[in-house]
Scaffold this motif. Structure first.
Motif, PDB file in Angstrom:
ATOM      1  N   LEU A  20       0.806  -1.225   0.000  1.00 25.73           N
ATOM      2  CA  LEU A  20       0.000   0.000   0.000  1.00 25.73           C
ATOM      3  C   LEU A  20       0.845   1.284   0.000  1.00 25.73           C
ATOM      4  O   LEU A  20       0.553   2.200  -0.780  1.00 25.73           O
ATOM      5  N   PRO A  21       1.906   1.397   0.841  1.00 22.28           N
ATOM      6  CA  PRO A  21       2.713   2.631   0.790  1.00 22.28           C
ATOM      7  C   PRO A  21       3.319   2.883  -0.594  1.00 22.28           C
ATOM      8  O   PRO A  21       3.460   4.034  -1.020  1.00 22.28           O
ATOM      9  N   TRP A  22       3.686   1.812  -1.295  1.00 19.63           N
ATOM     10  CA  TRP A  22       4.253   1.974  -2.638  1.00 19.63           C
ATOM     11  C   TRP A  22       3.198   2.550  -3.584  1.00 19.63           C
ATOM     12  O   TRP A  22       3.472   3.491  -4.346  1.00 19.63           O
ATOM     13  N   TRP A  23       1.975   2.008  -3.513  1.00 23.73           N
ATOM     14  CA  TRP A  23       0.899   2.498  -4.382  1.00 23.73           C
ATOM     15  C   TRP A  23       0.502   3.921  -4.030  1.00 23.73           C
ATOM     16  O   TRP A  23       0.157   4.720  -4.908  1.00 23.73           O
ATOM     17  N   GLN A  24       0.544   4.265  -2.728  1.00 22.10           N
ATOM     18  CA  GLN A  24       0.211   5.637  -2.324  1.00 22.10           C
ATOM     19  C   GLN A  24       1.246   6.624  -2.876  1.00 22.10           C
ATOM     20  O   GLN A  24       0.893   7.710  -3.331  1.00 22.10           O
ATOM     21  N   ALA A  25       2.529   6.248  -2.830  1.00 24.13           N
ATOM     22  CA  ALA A  25       3.572   7.105  -3.407  1.00 24.13           C
ATOM     23  C   ALA A  25       3.355   7.237  -4.913  1.00 24.13           C
ATOM     24  O   ALA A  25       3.473   8.327  -5.478  1.00 24.13           O
ATOM     25  N   ALA A  26       3.033   6.126  -5.563  1.00 22.49           N
ATOM     26  CA  ALA A  26       2.799   6.153  -7.009  1.00 22.49           C
ATOM     27  C   ALA A  26       1.643   7.082  -7.359  1.00 22.49           C
ATOM     28  O   ALA A  26       1.715   7.830  -8.345  1.00 22.49           O
ATOM     29  N   ALA A  27       0.598   7.073  -6.548  1.00 18.03           N
ATOM     30  CA  ALA A  27      -0.545   7.957  -6.813  1.00 18.03           C
ATOM     31  C   ALA A  27      -0.127   9.421  -6.768  1.00 18.03           C
ATOM     32  O   ALA A  27      -0.742  10.271  -7.413  1.00 18.03           O
ATOM     33  N   GLU A  28       0.953   9.696  -6.012  1.00 16.59           N
ATOM     34  CA  GLU A  28       1.502  11.065  -5.937  1.00 16.59           C
ATOM     35  C   GLU A  28       2.614  11.277  -6.968  1.00 16.59           C
ATOM     36  O   GLU A  28       3.359  12.250  -6.896  1.00 16.59           O
ATOM     37  N   HIS A  29       2.757  10.335  -7.878  1.00 19.93           N
ATOM     38  CA  HIS A  29       3.796  10.366  -8.918  1.00 19.93           C
ATOM     39  C   HIS A  29       5.199  10.396  -8.321  1.00 19.93           C
ATOM     40  O   HIS A  29       6.079  11.112  -8.797  1.00 19.93           O
ATOM     41  N   ARG A  30       5.376   9.626  -7.267  1.00 20.11           N
ATOM     42  CA  ARG A  30       6.704   9.436  -6.684  1.00 20.11           C
ATOM     43  C   ARG A  30       7.041   7.959  -6.794  1.00 20.11           C
ATOM     44  O   ARG A  30       6.299   7.099  -6.294  1.00 20.11           O
ATOM     45  N   LEU A  31       8.157   7.648  -7.453  1.00 18.22           N
ATOM     46  CA  LEU A  31       8.602   6.264  -7.559  1.00 18.22           C
ATOM     47  C   LEU A  31       9.538   5.981  -6.384  1.00 18.22           C
ATOM     48  O   LEU A  31      10.542   6.674  -6.213  1.00 18.22           O
ATOM     49  N   VAL A  32       9.183   4.995  -5.579  1.00 25.01           N
ATOM     50  CA  VAL A  32       9.973   4.665  -4.399  1.00 25.01           C
ATOM     51  C   VAL A  32      10.384   3.196  -4.440  1.00 25.01           C
ATOM     52  O   VAL A  32       9.749   2.373  -5.101  1.00 25.01           O
ATOM     53  N   VAL A  33      11.479   2.909  -3.735  1.00 19.56           N
ATOM     54  CA  VAL A  33      11.888   1.528  -3.495  1.00 19.56           C
ATOM     55  C   VAL A  33      11.936   1.343  -1.986  1.00 19.56           C
ATOM     56  O   VAL A  33      12.187   2.289  -1.232  1.00 19.56           O
ATOM     57  N   GLN A  34      11.681   0.134  -1.559  1.00 21.01           N
ATOM     58  CA  GLN A  34      11.724  -0.159  -0.129  1.00 21.01           C
ATOM     59  C   GLN A  34      13.177  -0.337   0.292  1.00 21.01           C
ATOM     60  O   GLN A  34      13.960  -0.976  -0.418  1.00 21.01           O
ATOM     61  N   ARG A  35      13.530   0.249   1.435  1.00 21.06           N
ATOM     62  CA  ARG A  35      14.913   0.183   1.916  1.00 21.06           C
ATOM     63  C   ARG A  35      14.919  -0.352   3.348  1.00 21.06           C
ATOM     64  O   ARG A  35      14.226   0.180   4.213  1.00 21.06           O
ATOM     65  N   CYS A  36      15.722  -1.366   3.581  1.00 20.76           N
ATOM     66  CA  CYS A  36      15.881  -1.924   4.920  1.00 20.76           C
ATOM     67  C   CYS A  36      16.607  -0.891   5.786  1.00 20.76           C
ATOM     68  O   CYS A  36      17.658  -0.382   5.402  1.00 20.76           O
ATOM     69  N   THR A  37      16.047  -0.585   6.951  1.00 18.10           N
ATOM     70  CA  THR A  37      16.691   0.394   7.825  1.00 18.10           C
ATOM     71  C   THR A  37      17.790  -0.233   8.676  1.00 18.10           C
ATOM     72  O   THR A  37      18.506   0.484   9.366  1.00 18.10           O
ATOM     73  N   SER A  38      17.947  -1.549   8.599  1.00 15.89           N
ATOM     74  CA  SER A  38      19.041  -2.206   9.327  1.00 15.89           C
ATOM     75  C   SER A  38      20.295  -2.325   8.471  1.00 15.89           C
ATOM     76  O   SER A  38      21.393  -2.056   8.943  1.00 15.89           O
ATOM     77  N   CYS A  39      20.147  -2.739   7.203  1.00 14.61           N
ATOM     78  CA  CYS A  39      21.331  -2.986   6.369  1.00 14.61           C
ATOM     79  C   CYS A  39      21.365  -2.142   5.091  1.00 14.61           C
ATOM     80  O   CYS A  39      22.294  -2.286   4.296  1.00 14.61           O
ATOM     81  N   GLU A  40      20.343  -1.299   4.847  1.00 16.93           N
ATOM     82  CA  GLU A  40      20.284  -0.405   3.678  1.00 16.93           C
ATOM     83  C   GLU A  40      19.972  -1.123   2.366  1.00 16.93           C
ATOM     84  O   GLU A  40      19.964  -0.498   1.303  1.00 16.93           O
ATOM     85  N   HIS A  41      19.749  -2.430   2.401  1.00 14.18           N
ATOM     86  CA  HIS A  41      19.406  -3.156   1.173  1.00 14.18           C
ATOM     87  C   HIS A  41      18.090  -2.603   0.620  1.00 14.18           C
ATOM     88  O   HIS A  41      17.134  -2.399   1.363  1.00 14.18           O
ATOM     89  N   THR A  42      18.039  -2.370  -0.686  1.00 12.28           N
ATOM     90  CA  THR A  42      16.818  -1.890  -1.327  1.00 12.28           C
ATOM     91  C   THR A  42      16.141  -3.040  -2.052  1.00 12.28           C
ATOM     92  O   THR A  42      16.811  -3.963  -2.549  1.00 12.28           O
ATOM     93  N   ARG A  43      14.825  -2.963  -2.122  1.00 12.66           N
ATOM     94  CA  ARG A  43      14.095  -4.047  -2.776  1.00 12.66           C
ATOM     95  C   ARG A  43      12.812  -3.529  -3.423  1.00 12.66           C
ATOM     96  O   ARG A  43      12.221  -2.549  -2.999  1.00 12.66           O
ATOM     97  N   LEU A  44      12.406  -4.246  -4.442  1.00 11.74           N
ATOM     98  CA  LEU A  44      11.168  -3.996  -5.151  1.00 11.74           C
ATOM     99  C   LEU A  44      10.843  -5.279  -5.901  1.00 11.74           C
ATOM    100  O   LEU A  44      11.725  -5.790  -6.603  1.00 11.74           O
ATOM    101  N   PRO A  45       9.661  -5.835  -5.800  1.00 15.00           N
ATOM    102  CA  PRO A  45       8.501  -5.295  -5.115  1.00 15.00           C
ATOM    103  C   PRO A  45       8.666  -5.314  -3.601  1.00 15.00           C
ATOM    104  O   PRO A  45       9.525  -6.021  -3.073  1.00 15.00           O
ATOM    105  N   PRO A  46       7.828  -4.519  -2.919  1.00 10.99           N
ATOM    106  CA  PRO A  46       7.892  -4.485  -1.460  1.00 10.99           C
ATOM    107  C   PRO A  46       7.670  -5.873  -0.860  1.00 10.99           C
ATOM    108  O   PRO A  46       6.920  -6.686  -1.406  1.00 10.99           O
TER     109      PRO A  46
END
Ligand SMILES: [Zn+2]
Length: 141
Positions: A20-46
């Protein structure tokens, strides 16, 4: 984009608590990737858990929407009535996203002119007031 890429008869994507947070950002025309706050690894899909360190803690990193074609395929057979053919499904390596790739469509492009490694940029397709889908087109179109 002025025209819809897929016909109205196709069902919209469904969000869940993880996406849901990814889709909410998309609705605002912001492309986001999920980032682990422990190791900084990024991932998509969430996903609910980091595949690198198993932490359930994450935040969202906004990316530019620029990238390059990692690979692609050209579709010549429709999956829904009214679909314009051919169309292009592509894997886009996102710039500044820690190696994350996104599967999407290339638009505003002659399929014969696509090359792996070609630079692309994000363009949003608004499906409704609260649903936008990221597509990509050749840089500078
Ligand atoms: Zn992690």
């Amino acid at each position: 984009m002025s025209e819809r890429f897929f016909p109205d008869s196709m069902p919209p994507p469904l969000a869940d608590t993880t996406t849901l947070p990814w889709w909410q950002a998309a609705a605002e025309h912001r492309l986001v990737v999920q980032r682990c706050t422990s190791c900084e690894h990024t991932r998509l899909p969430p996903a609910p858990v980091c595949p690198e360190c198993r932490s359930a803690d994450s935040d969202w990193k906004e990316v530019s929407g620029r990238g390059e074609v990692y690979t692609y395929t050209i579709v010549h057979r429709p999956i829904a009535a009214g679909q314009e053919l051919p169309y292009v499904i592509a894997v886009i390596a996102l710039e500044g996203a820690g190696g994350v790739r996104i599967i999407s469509n290339l638009v505003d492009v002659n399929p014969d002119e696509i090359e792996i490694g070609s630079p692309v940029e994000l363009v949003w397709e608004d499906m409704s007031a609260d649903l936008a889908i990221p597509r990509f087109r050749p840089m500078g179109r």
